[in-house]
Design a protein around this motif. Sequence first.
Motif, PDB file in Angstrom:
ATOM      1  N   ARG A  88      -1.590  -0.643   7.257  1.00  0.00           N
ATOM      2  CA  ARG A  88      -0.406  -0.779   6.400  1.00  0.00           C
ATOM      3  C   ARG A  88      -0.849  -1.396   5.075  1.00  0.00           C
ATOM      4  O   ARG A  88      -1.924  -1.967   4.957  1.00  0.00           O
ATOM      5  CB  ARG A  88       0.661  -1.653   7.065  1.00  0.00           C
ATOM      6  CG  ARG A  88       0.284  -3.126   7.218  1.00  0.00           C
ATOM      7  CD  ARG A  88       1.437  -3.931   7.778  1.00  0.00           C
ATOM      8  NE  ARG A  88       1.089  -5.329   7.982  1.00  0.00           N
ATOM      9  CZ  ARG A  88       1.141  -6.261   7.038  1.00  0.00           C
ATOM     10  NH1 ARG A  88       1.520  -5.940   5.812  1.00  0.00           N
ATOM     11  NH2 ARG A  88       0.817  -7.515   7.306  1.00  0.00           N
ATOM     12  N   LYS A  89      -0.009  -1.289   4.085  1.00  0.00           N
ATOM     13  CA  LYS A  89      -0.317  -1.870   2.783  1.00  0.00           C
ATOM     14  C   LYS A  89      -0.177  -3.388   2.854  1.00  0.00           C
ATOM     15  O   LYS A  89       0.742  -3.906   3.504  1.00  0.00           O
ATOM     16  CB  LYS A  89       0.621  -1.311   1.719  1.00  0.00           C
ATOM     17  CG  LYS A  89       0.368   0.157   1.393  1.00  0.00           C
ATOM     18  CD  LYS A  89       1.268   0.628   0.272  1.00  0.00           C
ATOM     19  CE  LYS A  89       0.979   2.079  -0.075  1.00  0.00           C
ATOM     20  NZ  LYS A  89       1.854   2.577  -1.176  1.00  0.00           N
ATOM     21  N   THR A  90      -1.068  -4.084   2.192  1.00  0.00           N
ATOM     22  CA  THR A  90      -1.041  -5.552   2.190  1.00  0.00           C
ATOM     23  C   THR A  90      -1.274  -6.068   0.778  1.00  0.00           C
ATOM     24  O   THR A  90      -1.840  -5.376  -0.071  1.00  0.00           O
ATOM     25  CB  THR A  90      -2.144  -6.113   3.097  1.00  0.00           C
ATOM     26  OG1 THR A  90      -3.416  -5.584   2.688  1.00  0.00           O
ATOM     27  CG2 THR A  90      -1.910  -5.764   4.560  1.00  0.00           C
ATOM     28  N   THR A  91      -0.838  -7.295   0.541  1.00  0.00           N
ATOM     29  CA  THR A  91      -1.087  -7.933  -0.753  1.00  0.00           C
ATOM     30  C   THR A  91      -2.430  -8.655  -0.708  1.00  0.00           C
ATOM     31  O   THR A  91      -3.006  -8.863   0.372  1.00  0.00           O
ATOM     32  CB  THR A  91       0.009  -8.962  -1.078  1.00  0.00           C
ATOM     33  OG1 THR A  91      -0.062 -10.036  -0.122  1.00  0.00           O
ATOM     34  CG2 THR A  91       1.391  -8.327  -1.007  1.00  0.00           C
ATOM     35  N   TRP A  92      -2.918  -9.025  -1.855  1.00  0.00           N
ATOM     36  CA  TRP A  92      -4.185  -9.753  -1.936  1.00  0.00           C
ATOM     37  C   TRP A  92      -4.114 -11.062  -1.147  1.00  0.00           C
ATOM     38  O   TRP A  92      -5.019 -11.395  -0.385  1.00  0.00           O
ATOM     39  CB  TRP A  92      -4.504 -10.026  -3.409  1.00  0.00           C
ATOM     40  CG  TRP A  92      -5.786 -10.764  -3.638  1.00  0.00           C
ATOM     41  CD1 TRP A  92      -6.988 -10.532  -3.030  1.00  0.00           C
ATOM     42  CD2 TRP A  92      -6.007 -11.848  -4.536  1.00  0.00           C
ATOM     43  NE1 TRP A  92      -7.949 -11.399  -3.506  1.00  0.00           N
ATOM     44  CE2 TRP A  92      -7.376 -12.221  -4.437  1.00  0.00           C
ATOM     45  CE3 TRP A  92      -5.193 -12.530  -5.442  1.00  0.00           C
ATOM     46  CZ2 TRP A  92      -7.927 -13.251  -5.185  1.00  0.00           C
ATOM     47  CZ3 TRP A  92      -5.747 -13.550  -6.213  1.00  0.00           C
ATOM     48  CH2 TRP A  92      -7.101 -13.910  -6.076  1.00  0.00           C
TER      49      TRP A  92
ATOM     50  N   ARG B  99      -4.330 -10.453   2.552  1.00  0.00           N
ATOM     51  CA  ARG B  99      -5.691 -10.143   3.004  1.00  0.00           C
ATOM     52  C   ARG B  99      -6.544 -11.400   3.100  1.00  0.00           C
ATOM     53  O   ARG B  99      -7.331 -11.563   4.040  1.00  0.00           O
ATOM     54  CB  ARG B  99      -6.326  -9.113   2.060  1.00  0.00           C
ATOM     55  CG  ARG B  99      -5.659  -7.751   2.120  1.00  0.00           C
ATOM     56  CD  ARG B  99      -6.474  -6.689   1.420  1.00  0.00           C
ATOM     57  NE  ARG B  99      -6.401  -6.799  -0.029  1.00  0.00           N
ATOM     58  CZ  ARG B  99      -5.440  -6.283  -0.789  1.00  0.00           C
ATOM     59  NH1 ARG B  99      -4.431  -5.633  -0.220  1.00  0.00           N
ATOM     60  NH2 ARG B  99      -5.471  -6.402  -2.095  1.00  0.00           N
TER      61      ARG B  99
ATOM     62  N   VAL C 168      -1.814  -5.009  11.428  1.00  0.00           N
ATOM     63  CA  VAL C 168      -2.680  -4.139  10.624  1.00  0.00           C
ATOM     64  C   VAL C 168      -3.688  -3.495  11.559  1.00  0.00           C
ATOM     65  O   VAL C 168      -3.697  -3.782  12.751  1.00  0.00           O
ATOM     66  CB  VAL C 168      -3.413  -4.947   9.523  1.00  0.00           C
ATOM     67  CG1 VAL C 168      -2.425  -5.460   8.495  1.00  0.00           C
ATOM     68  CG2 VAL C 168      -4.220  -6.095  10.119  1.00  0.00           C
TER      69      VAL C 168
ATOM     70  N   GLN D 281      -9.146  -2.262   9.193  1.00  0.00           N
ATOM     71  CA  GLN D 281      -8.816  -3.004   7.984  1.00  0.00           C
ATOM     72  C   GLN D 281      -9.371  -4.421   8.045  1.00  0.00           C
ATOM     73  O   GLN D 281     -10.015  -4.889   7.106  1.00  0.00           O
ATOM     74  CB  GLN D 281      -7.292  -3.051   7.791  1.00  0.00           C
ATOM     75  CG  GLN D 281      -6.689  -1.768   7.256  1.00  0.00           C
ATOM     76  CD  GLN D 281      -5.187  -1.866   7.116  1.00  0.00           C
ATOM     77  OE1 GLN D 281      -4.483  -2.256   8.051  1.00  0.00           O
ATOM     78  NE2 GLN D 281      -4.674  -1.509   5.949  1.00  0.00           N
TER      79      GLN D 281
ATOM     80  N   TRP E 225     -12.234  -6.006   5.585  1.00  0.00           N
ATOM     81  CA  TRP E 225     -11.861  -7.125   4.730  1.00  0.00           C
ATOM     82  C   TRP E 225     -12.796  -8.310   4.932  1.00  0.00           C
ATOM     83  O   TRP E 225     -13.206  -8.970   3.981  1.00  0.00           O
ATOM     84  CB  TRP E 225     -10.417  -7.546   4.990  1.00  0.00           C
ATOM     85  CG  TRP E 225      -9.401  -6.534   4.562  1.00  0.00           C
ATOM     86  CD1 TRP E 225      -9.564  -5.543   3.629  1.00  0.00           C
ATOM     87  CD2 TRP E 225      -8.069  -6.381   5.068  1.00  0.00           C
ATOM     88  NE1 TRP E 225      -8.418  -4.787   3.518  1.00  0.00           N
ATOM     89  CE2 TRP E 225      -7.489  -5.288   4.383  1.00  0.00           C
ATOM     90  CE3 TRP E 225      -7.314  -7.066   6.016  1.00  0.00           C
ATOM     91  CZ2 TRP E 225      -6.179  -4.875   4.621  1.00  0.00           C
ATOM     92  CZ3 TRP E 225      -6.019  -6.663   6.268  1.00  0.00           C
ATOM     93  CH2 TRP E 225      -5.453  -5.567   5.574  1.00  0.00           C
TER      94      TRP E 225
ATOM     95  N   ASP F 209      -7.350  -5.280  -4.946  1.00  0.00           N
ATOM     96  CA  ASP F 209      -7.240  -3.829  -5.046  1.00  0.00           C
ATOM     97  C   ASP F 209      -7.893  -3.410  -6.361  1.00  0.00           C
ATOM     98  O   ASP F 209      -7.353  -3.655  -7.445  1.00  0.00           O
ATOM     99  CB  ASP F 209      -5.768  -3.416  -5.024  1.00  0.00           C
ATOM    100  CG  ASP F 209      -5.591  -1.908  -4.929  1.00  0.00           C
ATOM    101  OD1 ASP F 209      -6.579  -1.192  -5.174  1.00  0.00           O
ATOM    102  OD2 ASP F 209      -4.474  -1.456  -4.617  1.00  0.00           O
TER     103      ASP F 209
ATOM    104  N   ARG G 132      -8.147  -0.602  -7.691  1.00  0.00           N
ATOM    105  CA  ARG G 132      -7.578   0.559  -8.349  1.00  0.00           C
ATOM    106  C   ARG G 132      -6.835   0.172  -9.622  1.00  0.00           C
ATOM    107  O   ARG G 132      -6.589   0.984 -10.489  1.00  0.00           O
ATOM    108  CB  ARG G 132      -6.634   1.300  -7.397  1.00  0.00           C
ATOM    109  CG  ARG G 132      -7.363   1.998  -6.261  1.00  0.00           C
ATOM    110  CD  ARG G 132      -6.404   2.560  -5.243  1.00  0.00           C
ATOM    111  NE  ARG G 132      -5.656   1.510  -4.567  1.00  0.00           N
ATOM    112  CZ  ARG G 132      -4.777   1.734  -3.597  1.00  0.00           C
ATOM    113  NH1 ARG G 132      -4.540   2.972  -3.185  1.00  0.00           N
ATOM    114  NH2 ARG G 132      -4.136   0.739  -3.020  1.00  0.00           N
TER     115      ARG G 132
END
Length: 224
Positions: A123-127, A130, A153, A157, A161, A175, A177
């Motif tokens: 799933r998407k996570t924030t910094w 993580r 998660v 992942q 991490w 991230d 990106r």
Amino acid sequence: MSKRSYSAEEKYEILKALGDRSSREVASLYKVTHSSILVWKHKFDKWGLEGLKKSSTWKKYSKELKLLAIKDYLSGHYSIREITRRYEISDASVLRKWIKKYNSHSELKDTSQGRTRAMTKGRKTTWKERIQIVIDCLGNGKDYQEAARIYNVSYQQVYHWVKKYEEGGEEALKDRRGVKKEAAHLTSEERIALQMKKLETENERLRAENLFLKKLEEIERRRK
């Protein structure tokens, strides 16, 4: 010691010798392993002669039971034999296989269900998330599967991490990106703050690793 197969009746005859001798003496007398004597006795005490018979069916274990058994082993508070009895695992070799698989970072599955989707969907996570997940995972002896379960998660992942964190600290978990500020454009104050953060991160990682190593040393001492 002989590794031949024993019938339930033969096991029972050997166990009857425990009335006059210690378990180690009986093991030596009948040329069987001491652990076999203890396992047979436990099964006989719990299920009688039926417990000494070799099961012809494949026993089913849930993934949760496997993880609980492994965590008990890693805690250093219980021996293989004690955990095998506690969770009614058919044989110590079964538990050892789970531990070996767990330590090789392979995913454990329900015995009865074959393939499982648990802990494979990310799933998407924030910094910040993580960072927290990694710190908790390191503080728990790199228990990737437990961290994946707690934070919902994937195992993969968490594993990646932790690797990134160990190689580059908290910054490596960002991230990439998005647009990042190049080091060359940082002010002197920002460079100092970044360096201090890296030092704090490294110290935190070393503390977590030291705790894990101490835990392993304690486990080894208990086994001797």
